[in-house]
Design a protein around this motif. Structure first.
Motif, PDB file in Angstrom:
ATOM      1  N   ALA A  81      -1.988   8.439  -4.517  1.00 58.90           N
ATOM      2  CA  ALA A  81      -2.628   8.234  -3.218  1.00 58.90           C
ATOM      3  C   ALA A  81      -4.154   8.262  -3.294  1.00 58.90           C
ATOM      4  O   ALA A  81      -4.825   7.861  -2.334  1.00 58.90           O
ATOM      5  N   ALA A  82      -4.732   8.712  -4.401  1.00 52.61           N
ATOM      6  CA  ALA A  82      -6.186   8.867  -4.491  1.00 52.61           C
ATOM      7  C   ALA A  82      -6.951   7.561  -4.268  1.00 52.61           C
ATOM      8  O   ALA A  82      -7.957   7.558  -3.538  1.00 52.61           O
ATOM      9  N   PHE A 124      -6.453   5.203  -2.342  1.00 49.18           N
ATOM     10  CA  PHE A 124      -6.339   4.709  -0.970  1.00 49.18           C
ATOM     11  C   PHE A 124      -6.865   5.706   0.064  1.00 49.18           C
ATOM     12  O   PHE A 124      -6.710   5.476   1.266  1.00 49.18           O
ATOM     13  N   LYS A 125      -7.476   6.809  -0.376  1.00 46.44           N
ATOM     14  CA  LYS A 125      -7.985   7.793   0.569  1.00 46.44           C
ATOM     15  C   LYS A 125      -9.067   7.200   1.471  1.00 46.44           C
ATOM     16  O   LYS A 125      -9.147   7.538   2.660  1.00 46.44           O
ATOM     17  N   ASP A 126      -9.882   6.302   0.901  1.00 42.11           N
ATOM     18  CA  ASP A 126     -10.968   5.738   1.709  1.00 42.11           C
ATOM     19  C   ASP A 126     -10.479   4.704   2.705  1.00 42.11           C
ATOM     20  O   ASP A 126     -11.265   4.198   3.515  1.00 42.11           O
ATOM     21  N   LEU A 127      -9.186   4.370   2.695  1.00 39.37           N
ATOM     22  CA  LEU A 127      -8.647   3.418   3.669  1.00 39.37           C
ATOM     23  C   LEU A 127      -8.186   4.096   4.953  1.00 39.37           C
ATOM     24  O   LEU A 127      -7.725   3.404   5.873  1.00 39.37           O
ATOM     25  N   ILE A 128      -8.285   5.432   5.022  1.00 39.42           N
ATOM     26  CA  ILE A 128      -7.824   6.132   6.223  1.00 39.42           C
ATOM     27  C   ILE A 128      -8.563   5.663   7.471  1.00 39.42           C
ATOM     28  O   ILE A 128      -7.932   5.394   8.517  1.00 39.42           O
ATOM     29  N   ALA A 152       0.735   9.802   6.541  1.00 40.67           N
ATOM     30  CA  ALA A 152       1.381  11.043   6.094  1.00 40.67           C
ATOM     31  C   ALA A 152       1.233  11.221   4.590  1.00 40.67           C
ATOM     32  O   ALA A 152       1.012  12.337   4.097  1.00 40.67           O
ATOM     33  N   ILE A 153       1.335  10.122   3.851  1.00 38.35           N
ATOM     34  CA  ILE A 153       1.183  10.208   2.391  1.00 38.35           C
ATOM     35  C   ILE A 153      -0.249  10.568   2.013  1.00 38.35           C
ATOM     36  O   ILE A 153      -0.492  11.405   1.140  1.00 38.35           O
ATOM     37  N   ILE A 171       0.837  -1.209   0.000  1.00 43.67           N
ATOM     38  CA  ILE A 171       0.000   0.000   0.000  1.00 43.67           C
ATOM     39  C   ILE A 171       0.865   1.249   0.000  1.00 43.67           C
ATOM     40  O   ILE A 171       0.604   2.210  -0.745  1.00 43.67           O
ATOM     41  N   GLU A 172       1.914   1.262   0.801  1.00 42.07           N
ATOM     42  CA  GLU A 172       2.799   2.434   0.834  1.00 42.07           C
ATOM     43  C   GLU A 172       3.487   2.639  -0.516  1.00 42.07           C
ATOM     44  O   GLU A 172       3.596   3.774  -1.001  1.00 42.07           O
ATOM     45  N   CYS A 173       3.948   1.560  -1.112  1.00 42.15           N
ATOM     46  CA  CYS A 173       4.637   1.658  -2.410  1.00 42.15           C
ATOM     47  C   CYS A 173       3.703   2.221  -3.479  1.00 42.15           C
ATOM     48  O   CYS A 173       4.106   3.076  -4.280  1.00 42.15           O
TER      49      CYS A 173
END
Length: 779
Positions: free
Chosen positions: A235-236, A238-242, A280-281, A227-229
């Motif tokens: 990053a768009a 994965f925004k809903d994974l916050i 942070a990303i 996920i980080e990679c």
């Protein structure tokens, strides 16, 4: 001692390698080992025929061959791995590793995969031989074989092989064993790194969403790396994974994970740091996403600050995340407090974290730098070179118009004591930058840059010296032309450089700057007389004559000339220096000094006009009409000299160069040349034999042509002589020319001598001779 799993030969090999005293001895040991392994790996297969006289219950002596004795096969390949690691060629055994990877025993299979992954180059063809075997192992019901294949694909698979393997690896995400699922995630991560186009991004994101909610924490933590990679690139998605990441981080902080994941009473610190970096990303420059992160970051910082290094690492990641996401004043204050504890610690590691964290805060929020300025200066005195470099970088970022004098003095003090050329060069550039950006006064700038010249020398760029001289010459540049302030600035600069004249071993850039300033403004000095300054400059010039480059000697000679012009007299020291420089090998320096000597001897009255005082910024007035030469022209005319006449312009050249006609290539085909008929040559020959009145030739029509274009002389036509000339020592030898055949009646033959080989051949015997004009329609 050697253990039951090691043979005596292997143990002796490891012992010899460890006890070798030099690289040469180690190479000799490995050369012998390569020879031994080649013999063992290339030995012939055992024979099934019994040996006469040997009991049947005994084994054949060749049964210990590596291809048939799997017990020792693993050891030989491990020894092969040692050969490869120590820099020797082990390619002779690669095929044996491929064969061992196909073994049914898991230990042998793992050793074969290990050697293949560690030794085979990326472009080696043996990698393709392993694809089918890895596919079989990935679909095996044996968990150990599947895990061995998953580990192998991360090291053996190249970008071209990913499409053939990725499907089998993706199926293993639903495997019943958590070890297999974790290794499958690791394999997919590797596939995405080497061939992202071969992996469906949308499909992979959906798989990661499912794996993130896996019941096993190890599988969940493995998905965080992928996920980080992917979030670093976009990053768009994965925004809903916050919310999910915040929930996982909260459960970790509340010790809901098994105690196996704790490290010194800190719950899963590496998983915490990974989640914080992902947050942070996702929250960078996004106020809405950052709002949900503030609370969990503050809670994590409080829980992690337990006085343990692992907890400090989590706090540091929180500080970095606070500086990256949308700013929050409360969290920034908490981060600054944590940084202050790091910097004030006795541990060099914690100081390093504090300096790094404060650098991240100061970059976007410089108001937090003032409170930690003294603590950062103390870090500069630490013996740790790494900490010193980080502290210097932090001080450069902390500099502002308020603290520029204090920080610059500390940087110059550190620069004076360091011997590292790379650090010295970097720090010199930083001091130049902050001095130009935040200089409080011009006098401070001159003093600081002069000190930098003295410490760093030629590491300072020449543009800095040019800017310094321009500042001294132009002054404040204010609209009200504060001349008194400019004079004071120049006087202080002169006094500063006069004091430096007595120091030995001055750098080149400082010497040139001093020479220019003293040559222009030495008359402003109140500490020393002009003649004393001139004598010191002459002494410096004599010392620098044998070591300084020509450019420095030019600066010094020009300064001496200007001071002589200002003083109105040439001292003995100045005359001696100018005489010496007249013999210099540098043509420019020699010409300057010779011209100055001519001025002294023949035109001393115009010395002040040629070398004026404080005229560096004045514009030169150019007399285009040269009126100052009128008297000279009149005197020359009185002596009888002719007046000057301008050369006439060549209009043809002007027309050629100024023509507006555009010349271009012509692509039209040339006209086809007219070729004579087959009977033309016969008619011309007959006409030559029969005379001008022969039938078939119109003499009247040819007569005007003959008058307009006479026939060419015989010596200009192509002459073919039936002789052979041999070039020898005495020149071209003359061969005897055969006597020509008698010409027909009515044809004029050329007079030729048998002794003249260069005479034209008679027309009757030479078909290529020029045709007479009367019978030649082309004449």
């Amino acid at each position: 001692m050697s253990g039951s799993h090691l043979s005596k030969e292997f143990f002796e090999l490891l012992k010899a390698i460890g006890e070798s005293k030099s690289k040469q001895e180690e190479d000799r040991i490995m050369t012998r080992e390569v020879t031994t392994l080649k013999k063992k790996l290339e030995s012939p297969p055992p024979s099934n025929k019994p040996i006469p006289g040997m009991p049947a219950h005994l084994k054949h002596p060749m049964d210990n061959n590596i291809l048939h004795n799997k017990k020792r096969a693993k050891e030989f390949l491990v020894r092969l791995l040692y050969v490869e690691m120590l820099g020797h060629d082990a390619s002779f055994g690669y095929i044996k590793a491929v064969e061992l990877a196909a073994s049914t025993l898991v230990t042998h299979k793992r050793v074969g995969y290990l050697v293949c992954g560690a030794c085979l180059p990326p472009e080696h063809e043996f990698r393709f031989m392993l694809v089918n075997q890895m596919q079989r192992d990935l679909n095996s019901s044996n968990v150990l074989e599947t895990c061995a294949a998953l580990l192998a694909v991360t090291r053996i698979i190249t970008g071209d092989m990913v499409p053939a393997i990725s499907g089998d690896v993706g199926k293993l995400l639903m495997h019943g064993s958590e070890v297999v699922r974790k290794k499958a995630i690791m394999a997919l991560h590797r596939f995405y790194q080497i061939a992202p186009e071969a992996i469906g991004r949308i499909d992979l994101i959906e798989k990661l969403r499912r794996v993130l909610c896996d019941r096993d924490p190890s599988v969940m933590s493995a998905s965080l790396n992928v996920i980080e990679c992917m979030a670093l690139q976009d990053a768009a998605p994965f925004k809903d994974l916050i919310p999910s990441l915040i929930s996982i981080l909260k459960q970790i902080c509340e010790h809901r994970l098994p105690s196996d994941f704790d490290y010194h009473r800190v719950p899963a610190p590496w998983i915490q740091m990974k989640i914080i970096r992902i947050l942070a990303i996702l929250g960078k420059k996004d106020a809405q996403a950052s709002n949900g992160i503030y609370e969990i970051l503050g809670d994590t910082m409080k829980r992690a600050d337990v006085g343990i290094n692992a907890g400090y690492a989590v706090v540091y990641e929180c500080v970095r995340t606070i500086t990256i996401i949308y700013p929050n004043p409360t969290l920034l204050d908490a981060a600054a407090d944590a940084i202050s504890r790091f910097i004030s610690s006795r541990s060099a590691n914690l100081k390093y974290l504090g300096v790094n964290g404060l650098a991240a805060i100061v970059e976007s929020h410089p108001q937090y730098a003032a409170a930690h300025q003294l603590a950062v200066i103390e870090c500069l005195e630490d013996r740790d070179e790494t900490l010193q470099r980080k502290t210097l970088d932090l001080l450069y970022r902390m500099t502002n118009p308020v603290n520029v004098e204090f920080i610059t003095s500390k940087l110059l003090e550190f620069l004076r004591g360091t011997t590292d050329p790379f650090l010295k060069s970097s720090l010199t550039a930083k001091i130049c930058s902050i001095a130009e950006r935040y200089a409080p006064t011009n006098a401070w700038y001159i003093s600081t840059i002069t000190s930098l010249f003295e410490i760093s020398g030629d590491l300072v760029k020449k543009e800095v010296a040019q800017n310094l001289m321009s500042l001294i010459a132009e002054g404040t540049g204010s609209d009200d032309d504060d001349e008194a302030a400019d004079v004071t600035l120049r006087r202080n600069a002169v006094d500063l450089y006069v004091r430096l004249l007595e120091k030995p071993n001055l750098p080149q850039i400082l010497t040139e700057t001093m020479a220019w300033v003293l040559g222009e403004y030495a008359y402003l000095s109140q500490e020393q007389d002009l003649t004393d300054i001139l004598d010191k400059l002459c002494t410096l010039a004599r010392k620098a004559r044998s070591t300084a480059p020509p450019s420095t000697l030019q600066f010094l000679s020009l300064a001496i000339m200007k001071l002589v012009a200002q003083a109105g007299t040439c001292s003995g020291n100045a005359a001696h220096v100018i005489d010496d420089f007249c013999k210099s090998r540098d043509v420019d320096l020699q010409q300057r000094c010779l011209e100055f000597q001519n001025l002294l001897t023949s035109a001393n009255q115009i010395m002040g006009d040629v070398l004026p005082i404080d005229a560096s910024c004045e514009d030169l007035e150019v007399d285009d009409n040269l009126f100052f030469l009128d008297n000279f022209v009149q005197q020359a005319g009185a002596r009888g000299c002719l007046p000057y006449q301008a050369p006439e312009d060549d209009s043809d050249d002007d027309d050629e160069y100024n023509s507006n006609t555009v010349r271009s290539l012509r692509f039209e085909a040339y006209e086809r040349p007219k070729q004579p008929g087959s009977l033309d040559y016969i008619n011309r020959a007959a006409q030559g034999a029969a005379g001008p009145g022969a039938q078939g030739i119109d003499s009247a029509a040819m007569e005007p042509t003959m008058q307009q274009q006479p026939p060419p002389p015989p010596e200009q036509a192509l002459q073919l002589r039936p002789t052979t000339h041999v070039w020898g020592k005495g020149g071209a030898s003359k061969a005897v020319v055969p006597e020509p055949a008698p010409a027909p009646a009515g044809v004029a033959t050329a007079v030729t001598g048998a002794s003249n080989p260069y005479a034209p051949t008679p027309a009757a015997s030479n078909p290529y001779a020029p045709t007479p004009a009367a019978s030649n329609p082309y004449a």
